[in-house]
Design a protein around this motif. Structure first.
Motif, PDB file in Angstrom:
ATOM      1  N   LEU A  82      28.549   0.900  15.388  1.00 20.20           N
ATOM      2  CA  LEU A  82      28.681   2.181  16.085  1.00 20.20           C
ATOM      3  C   LEU A  82      28.122   2.044  17.493  1.00 20.20           C
ATOM      4  O   LEU A  82      27.015   1.536  17.674  1.00 20.20           O
ATOM      5  N   VAL A  83      28.895   2.485  18.475  1.00 23.41           N
ATOM      6  CA  VAL A  83      28.429   2.486  19.868  1.00 23.41           C
ATOM      7  C   VAL A  83      28.474   3.919  20.389  1.00 23.41           C
ATOM      8  O   VAL A  83      29.508   4.593  20.316  1.00 23.41           O
ATOM      9  N   LEU A  84      27.349   4.395  20.895  1.00 29.38           N
ATOM     10  CA  LEU A  84      27.254   5.709  21.510  1.00 29.38           C
ATOM     11  C   LEU A  84      27.523   5.582  23.001  1.00 29.38           C
ATOM     12  O   LEU A  84      27.107   4.611  23.631  1.00 29.38           O
ATOM     13  N   LEU A  85      28.216   6.553  23.574  1.00 30.99           N
ATOM     14  CA  LEU A  85      28.452   6.608  25.008  1.00 30.99           C
ATOM     15  C   LEU A  85      27.730   7.802  25.596  1.00 30.99           C
ATOM     16  O   LEU A  85      27.796   8.903  25.032  1.00 30.99           O
ATOM     17  N   SER A  86      27.059   7.616  26.720  1.00 35.23           N
ATOM     18  CA  SER A  86      26.434   8.731  27.426  1.00 35.23           C
ATOM     19  C   SER A  86      26.975   8.757  28.848  1.00 35.23           C
ATOM     20  O   SER A  86      26.765   7.816  29.624  1.00 35.23           O
ATOM     21  N   ARG A 159      23.871  -2.015  12.967  1.00 31.54           N
ATOM     22  CA  ARG A 159      24.544  -2.400  14.208  1.00 31.54           C
ATOM     23  C   ARG A 159      24.935  -1.140  14.983  1.00 31.54           C
ATOM     24  O   ARG A 159      26.079  -0.718  14.978  1.00 31.54           O
ATOM     25  N   ILE A 160      23.940  -0.543  15.625  1.00 28.69           N
ATOM     26  CA  ILE A 160      24.164   0.646  16.445  1.00 28.69           C
ATOM     27  C   ILE A 160      23.716   0.342  17.865  1.00 28.69           C
ATOM     28  O   ILE A 160      22.594  -0.118  18.103  1.00 28.69           O
ATOM     29  N   GLY A 161      24.596   0.601  18.813  1.00 26.45           N
ATOM     30  CA  GLY A 161      24.286   0.370  20.215  1.00 26.45           C
ATOM     31  C   GLY A 161      24.597   1.590  21.051  1.00 26.45           C
ATOM     32  O   GLY A 161      25.144   2.580  20.561  1.00 26.45           O
ATOM     33  N   VAL A 162      24.249   1.521  22.323  1.00 26.07           N
ATOM     34  CA  VAL A 162      24.504   2.629  23.237  1.00 26.07           C
ATOM     35  C   VAL A 162      24.902   2.068  24.592  1.00 26.07           C
ATOM     36  O   VAL A 162      24.371   1.043  25.026  1.00 26.07           O
ATOM     37  N   ALA A 238      20.707  -2.130  20.462  1.00 24.42           N
ATOM     38  CA  ALA A 238      21.087  -2.784  21.711  1.00 24.42           C
ATOM     39  C   ALA A 238      21.604  -1.724  22.669  1.00 24.42           C
ATOM     40  O   ALA A 238      22.098  -0.672  22.242  1.00 24.42           O
ATOM     41  N   ALA A 239      21.494  -1.991  23.967  1.00 21.47           N
ATOM     42  CA  ALA A 239      21.965  -1.025  24.956  1.00 21.47           C
ATOM     43  C   ALA A 239      22.563  -1.746  26.152  1.00 21.47           C
ATOM     44  O   ALA A 239      22.132  -2.844  26.526  1.00 21.47           O
ATOM     45  N   ALA A 346      28.662  -8.268  25.629  1.00 22.29           N
ATOM     46  CA  ALA A 346      27.231  -7.994  25.434  1.00 22.29           C
ATOM     47  C   ALA A 346      26.980  -7.345  24.087  1.00 22.29           C
ATOM     48  O   ALA A 346      26.035  -7.709  23.369  1.00 22.29           O
ATOM     49  N   LEU A 347      27.810  -6.381  23.731  1.00 21.22           N
ATOM     50  CA  LEU A 347      27.607  -5.687  22.461  1.00 21.22           C
ATOM     51  C   LEU A 347      27.923  -6.587  21.273  1.00 21.22           C
ATOM     52  O   LEU A 347      27.237  -6.546  20.248  1.00 21.22           O
ATOM     53  N   GLN A 348      28.950  -7.406  21.391  1.00 20.80           N
ATOM     54  CA  GLN A 348      29.252  -8.340  20.306  1.00 20.80           C
ATOM     55  C   GLN A 348      28.099  -9.319  20.098  1.00 20.80           C
ATOM     56  O   GLN A 348      27.722  -9.630  18.972  1.00 20.80           O
ATOM     57  N   LYS A 349      27.526  -9.781  21.177  1.00 18.14           N
ATOM     58  CA  LYS A 349      26.410 -10.725  21.075  1.00 18.14           C
ATOM     59  C   LYS A 349      25.156 -10.066  20.526  1.00 18.14           C
ATOM     60  O   LYS A 349      24.487 -10.619  19.632  1.00 18.14           O
ATOM     61  N   ASN A 350      24.847  -8.885  21.031  1.00 17.93           N
ATOM     62  CA  ASN A 350      23.555  -8.277  20.705  1.00 17.93           C
ATOM     63  C   ASN A 350      23.555  -7.432  19.450  1.00 17.93           C
ATOM     64  O   ASN A 350      22.486  -7.078  18.941  1.00 17.93           O
ATOM     65  N   LEU A 351      24.738  -7.103  18.944  1.00 22.20           N
ATOM     66  CA  LEU A 351      24.807  -6.405  17.658  1.00 22.20           C
ATOM     67  C   LEU A 351      25.224  -7.401  16.564  1.00 22.20           C
ATOM     68  O   LEU A 351      26.199  -7.192  15.843  1.00 22.20           O
TER      69      LEU A 351
END
Length: 355
Positions: A82-86, A159-162, A238-239, A346-351
């Protein structure tokens, strides 16, 4: 963080009635209760769809180009990060459709809330500094999707990122563990009359797409305890922070204690990046941080591609921010392609690796 671009309801977009090409990205709009809000917040969710189908353009309007997704398509089988967008100040989640669709195509479920008080046509300086509201919005989205039978079995809670841009980058910083110092922020604005500081001093806000007069914001009257509180949500692993706001106000000790990977991105070449968002120094303090710049770009390059008539529409609306100005030799579409590649990687690597 730059002043917000405030557009009337003429430009507030959902899904264009015009159909687009087939796509394997689904999109839904849900309502989420958030503890810091007096009303439910609207959240757009993009996700891998189970089948290709005719799509519409999400975020398409008279000013901006949208990106294709299939409204209410069936969710693909699997367990996804899950990736959050702000979004940035004065923007909306739909304005990040160009990025959200790329993330969904790469195998992420992507959820972007519209943050009340800092969205298109609904924004004031007083609400802009309340980062604790934005982080609470993001945490509320995690709560909802993690407990909703329609989503919970499809999401991997480990695996949650922003991803945050500008003011959204500040929210992403704080939900990752950064804490801001109000006195430092006020001193910074005492000697800086651009970006967010200019917005605070402008004496205008926007309600229902129309300008209203407001008192100039005195940062020293902001709720200090709330401004400086920790807004860390340990579920975020991860962010990615693009031109993060409040770049001059974070407590160094809080940055040194951040225990998740942060990927800092600045739009522009070294020497051209505004003081309000430059983050190379922040990256040196965060233990698991990376830093990158996107050459021949600038802050507003992150916004959606503008339509050919965009400049005239902005002029007619009396918009003062250079939303559609092309100040570099690269097209916005080309810059977006680079950003999509960097952010997805970045998200694939860090999550926890690729998927």
């Amino acid at each position: 963080m730059f002043p917000p671009f405030i557009l009337s309801t003429l430009f507030i977009a959902g899904v264009s009635l015009a159909s687009a090409q087939a796509a394997d990205v689904g999109v839904r709009t849900i309502s989420v209760s958030a503890p810091e809000r007096s009303r439910a917040i609207e959240v757009t969710v993009w996700y891998p769809a189970s089948a290709v189908g005719p799509s519409s353009l999400v975020g398409d309007n008279q000013l901006f180009k949208g990106a294709p997704a299939v409204r209410d398509a069936a969710l693909a089988e699997g367990r996804f990060p899950l990736v959050l967008l702000s979004h940035g100040s004065g923007s909306r989640a739909d304005a990040m459709s160009w990025l959200a669709t790329a993330l969904a195509e790469a195998g992420f479920v992507v959820a972007g809330p519209n943050h009340p008080g800092t969205t298109s046509g609904d924004s004031t300086p007083e609400e802009t500094v309340k980062l604790w509201q934005r982080t609470a919005d993001l945490s509320a989205v995690i709560d909802r999707l993690s407990s909703d039978p329609q989503w919970r079995d499809a999401l991997d809670p480990a695996r949650i990122g922003v991803v945050g841009f500008s003011l959204g980058g500040a929210a992403a910083m704080e939900i990752s563990g950064a804490r801001a110092n109000l006195d430092a922020y006020a001193r910074y604005c005492d000697g800086y009359d651009q970006g967010d500081c200019a917005w605070f001093a402008r004496g205008v806000g926007y309600v229902d797409g129309k300008p209203i007069k407001v008192e100039k914001l005195d940062l020293r009257k902001v709720d200090k305890a709330r401004f400086e509180q920790s807004n860390r949500d340990p579920r975020v692993r991860a962010a990615v922070l693009v031109d993060t706001g409040l770049a001059q106000a974070y407590e160094a000790d809080s940055l040194k204690a951040i225990d998740i990977p942060l990927s800092f991105i600045n739009l522009g070449s070294p020497g051209t990046i505004p003081k309000s968002v430059i983050s190379d120094g922040l990256a040196t303090l965060v233990p698991q941080a990376s830093y990158a710049t996107v050459a021949d770009s600038w802050h507003y390059s992150f916004l959606p591609e503008c339509k050919p008539e965009g400049l005239e529409l902005l002029k007619a609306e009396g918009e003062v921010d250079p939303i559609c100005d092309e100040t570099t030799s690269r097209s916005r579409a080309d810059i977006h392609e680079e950003l999509k590649g960097v952010i997805v990687a970045a998200l694939q690597k860090n999550l926890k690796g690729s998927f």
